[in-house]
Design an enzyme around this catalytic site. Structure first.
Site, PDB file in Angstrom:
ATOM      1  N   GLY A  69     -16.780  19.300  -4.190  1.00 47.52           N
ATOM      2  CA  GLY A  69     -16.964  19.549  -2.764  1.00 47.52           C
ATOM      3  C   GLY A  69     -17.981  18.655  -2.093  1.00 47.52           C
ATOM      4  O   GLY A  69     -17.771  18.185  -0.972  1.00 47.52           O
ATOM      5  N   THR A  70     -19.092  18.394  -2.759  1.00 49.69           N
ATOM      6  CA  THR A  70     -20.142  17.570  -2.151  1.00 49.69           C
ATOM      7  C   THR A  70     -19.639  16.160  -1.877  1.00 49.69           C
ATOM      8  O   THR A  70     -19.786  15.640  -0.762  1.00 49.69           O
ATOM      9  CB  THR A  70     -21.394  17.539  -3.057  1.00 49.69           C
ATOM     10  OG1 THR A  70     -22.013  18.833  -3.030  1.00 49.69           O
ATOM     11  CG2 THR A  70     -22.396  16.506  -2.573  1.00 49.69           C
ATOM     12  N   GLN A 177     -15.250  27.181  -0.091  1.00 50.11           N
ATOM     13  CA  GLN A 177     -15.327  28.612  -0.397  1.00 50.11           C
ATOM     14  C   GLN A 177     -14.043  29.365  -0.042  1.00 50.11           C
ATOM     15  O   GLN A 177     -13.833  30.473  -0.534  1.00 50.11           O
ATOM     16  CB  GLN A 177     -16.516  29.247   0.336  1.00 50.11           C
ATOM     17  CG  GLN A 177     -17.873  28.858  -0.210  1.00 50.11           C
ATOM     18  CD  GLN A 177     -18.163  29.414  -1.598  1.00 50.11           C
ATOM     19  OE1 GLN A 177     -17.502  30.338  -2.068  1.00 50.11           O
ATOM     20  NE2 GLN A 177     -19.155  28.846  -2.273  1.00 50.11           N
ATOM     21  N   SER A 197     -12.616  22.450  -3.778  1.00 49.91           N
ATOM     22  CA  SER A 197     -13.272  22.258  -5.066  1.00 49.91           C
ATOM     23  C   SER A 197     -12.651  23.144  -6.130  1.00 49.91           C
ATOM     24  O   SER A 197     -12.082  24.202  -5.833  1.00 49.91           O
ATOM     25  CB  SER A 197     -14.767  22.564  -4.934  1.00 49.91           C
ATOM     26  OG  SER A 197     -15.452  22.299  -6.137  1.00 49.91           O
ATOM     27  N   SER A 198     -12.782  22.723  -7.376  1.00 49.90           N
ATOM     28  CA  SER A 198     -12.163  23.403  -8.513  1.00 49.90           C
ATOM     29  C   SER A 198     -12.979  24.563  -9.051  1.00 49.90           C
ATOM     30  O   SER A 198     -12.438  25.626  -9.364  1.00 49.90           O
ATOM     31  CB  SER A 198     -11.918  22.370  -9.626  1.00 49.90           C
ATOM     32  OG  SER A 198     -11.661  22.968 -10.862  1.00 49.90           O
ATOM     33  N   HIS A 199     -14.293  24.383  -9.176  1.00 52.63           N
ATOM     34  CA  HIS A 199     -15.072  25.359  -9.936  1.00 52.63           C
ATOM     35  C   HIS A 199     -15.381  26.644  -9.176  1.00 52.63           C
ATOM     36  O   HIS A 199     -15.996  27.562  -9.717  1.00 52.63           O
ATOM     37  CB  HIS A 199     -16.373  24.720 -10.454  1.00 52.63           C
ATOM     38  CG  HIS A 199     -17.414  24.477  -9.416  1.00 52.63           C
ATOM     39  ND1 HIS A 199     -18.557  25.225  -9.324  1.00 52.63           N
ATOM     40  CD2 HIS A 199     -17.488  23.551  -8.437  1.00 52.63           C
ATOM     41  CE1 HIS A 199     -19.303  24.773  -8.323  1.00 52.63           C
ATOM     42  NE2 HIS A 199     -18.676  23.751  -7.773  1.00 52.63           N
ATOM     43  N   THR A 235     -12.687   5.802 -12.590  1.00 49.96           N
ATOM     44  CA  THR A 235     -11.507   6.313 -13.284  1.00 49.96           C
ATOM     45  C   THR A 235     -11.370   7.813 -13.036  1.00 49.96           C
ATOM     46  O   THR A 235     -12.336   8.565 -13.154  1.00 49.96           O
ATOM     47  CB  THR A 235     -11.638   6.064 -14.799  1.00 49.96           C
ATOM     48  OG1 THR A 235     -11.844   4.675 -15.019  1.00 49.96           O
ATOM     49  CG2 THR A 235     -10.395   6.525 -15.536  1.00 49.96           C
ATOM     50  N   CYS A 323     -27.059  25.055  -4.166  1.00 50.77           N
ATOM     51  CA  CYS A 323     -27.458  23.690  -3.800  1.00 50.77           C
ATOM     52  C   CYS A 323     -28.860  23.633  -3.202  1.00 50.77           C
ATOM     53  O   CYS A 323     -29.419  22.557  -3.022  1.00 50.77           O
ATOM     54  CB  CYS A 323     -26.445  23.092  -2.825  1.00 50.77           C
ATOM     55  SG  CYS A 323     -24.805  22.898  -3.539  1.00 50.77           S
TER      56      CYS A 323
END
Length: 377
Positions: A69-70, A177, A197-199, A235, A323
């Site tokens: 996300g960042t 979120q 974002s994934s996490h 990569t 954060c």
């Protein structure tokens, strides 16, 4: 352990972990390599791109994978601004944004760009009329988050997008979120770009994606970059992307049932807290609220005390955005809501996950009540 810090990060699901291991074992080659195994990895990468695009009703060519996300927020805003800065010298954001978004706009201010920071009302919502008053003929870009990570308030991005579109202003939204928890249809939203974002949805850390409308001009930030069609260097993390896609697909497929379950747990928590409800202040909007996030304070108790007390019993909560950890200043949300220093110190966040049980909710409620009612005995 009782884990109630899911807004900071979630545990990887078994399905996502299985896919990660399989992809890391069988698709480890660089997707940019021209040999057979490189082509095999590329095919998996593009399959994931198509799947993510379907989840938000976009085109595959509009999806760019990132490290999270960042990076997604900063790189998207840099790319949009670089391609459109000749059109004007005014941009808009809000006081409630994630630090990554604030970082970008602070950097623009240092370059002499006019930045307007929208205020929020007592519920954390941005009034549409304030946005309309802030718009100028030279406004070129706005970034307003969908859901706040500290108090869970949901901004009306559809209405905001319609207003910005009417004035020809590019619109980016941080949807980290909200993705996987609320419906996001970019073909219906008047929006130019989003970051996800994934996490936050039971996928691996270090992976995310950006949607950039094919009708929106953008420029690469780094020269000579070829990865992700020039959007970012480096990569790509194919196994991480595959696991992210699995987690995202599961989240969207089960979205309605998951949302109902989290609402049930949230309501149950406040039922369990009835004895001390007169001491509790819950932040955010009752009507425009993501149930996963409970941002609150208890009169007479600092949030840090509550965090440390619960941690002694193996219960994980937070005192705001991960954060911002380590900073002495009040949380972004508390400052945005104009809280006093004392009110800001009371703030703590409980964020519910799909792995949370009613028994765990009962346990944390009992621990909080014991701490509050036992004070001074």
């Amino acid at each position: 352990m009782i884990y109630l810090d899911n807004a900071a990060t979630t545990p990887m699901s078994a399905a996502a972990l299985d896919v990660y291991v399989k992809a890391a074992t069988e698709y480890f080659a660089n997707p940019s390599s021209l040999h057979e195994h490189g082509e095999k990895a590329k095919q998996l990468l593009e399959t994931c791109r198509r799947e993510i695009s379907k989840l938000i009703h976009a085109k595959p060519s509009e999806i760019f994978f990132t490290s999270g996300g960042t990076e997604g927020n900063i790189r998207t805003l840099q790319s949009l601004y670089a391609a459109n800065k000749h059109k004007g010298n005014h941009v808009i954001t809000s006081v409630l944004e994630h630090p990554s978004v604030q970082t970008f706009f602070l950097a623009l201010e240092k370059k002499g760009v006019d930045v307007s920071y929208l205020e929020v009302d007592s519920n954390g919502l941005i009034p549409l009329e304030q946005i309309e008053r802030t718009l100028r003929p030279d406004t070129i870009l706005a970034s307003i988050q969908h859901v706040n990570s500290e108090i869970g308030v949901i901004q009306p991005i559809n209405d905001i997008g319609n207003l910005l579109k009417k004035h020809g202003v590019l619109f980016h939204s941080d949807c980290v979120q909200s993705f996987g928890k609320l419906p996001i249809h970019v073909d219906q939203f008047p929006i130019d770009a989003i970051s996800i974002s994934s996490h936050k949805i039971y996928g691996p850390k270090g992976i995310g994606a950006v949607y950039l409308s094919r009708d929106t001009p953008w420029e690469p930030v780094d020269l000579l970059t070829t990865h992700e069609h020039g959007f970012r260097p480096g990569t790509v993390n194919t196994p991480g992307i595959a696991a992210f896609t699995t987690a995202a697909s599961d989240a969207v497929k089960n979205q309605e049932n998951s949302l109902n379950y989290i609402w049930e747990l949230r309501n149950f928590f406040f039922e369990e807290m009835k004895e001390i409800q007169h001491l509790i202040k819950v932040e955010g909007s009752k009507n425009q609220q993501l149930p996963h996030i409970i941002g609150m304070g208890i009169k007479g108790f600092e949030g840090q005390y509550m965090l440390l007390t619960l941690d002694r019993f193996g219960i994980c909560i937070s005192t705001g955005s991960a954060c911002q950890t380590g900073k002495q200043d009040p949380s972004i949300a508390m400052k945005a809501l104009n809280k006093s220093a004392q009110e800001a110190k009371r703030f703590f966040r409980i964020s519910i996950g799909l792995q949370t049980t009613k028994q765990e909710i009962t346990t944390i409620a009992d621990r909080i009540k014991n701490s509050v009612m036992g004070k001074g005995r």
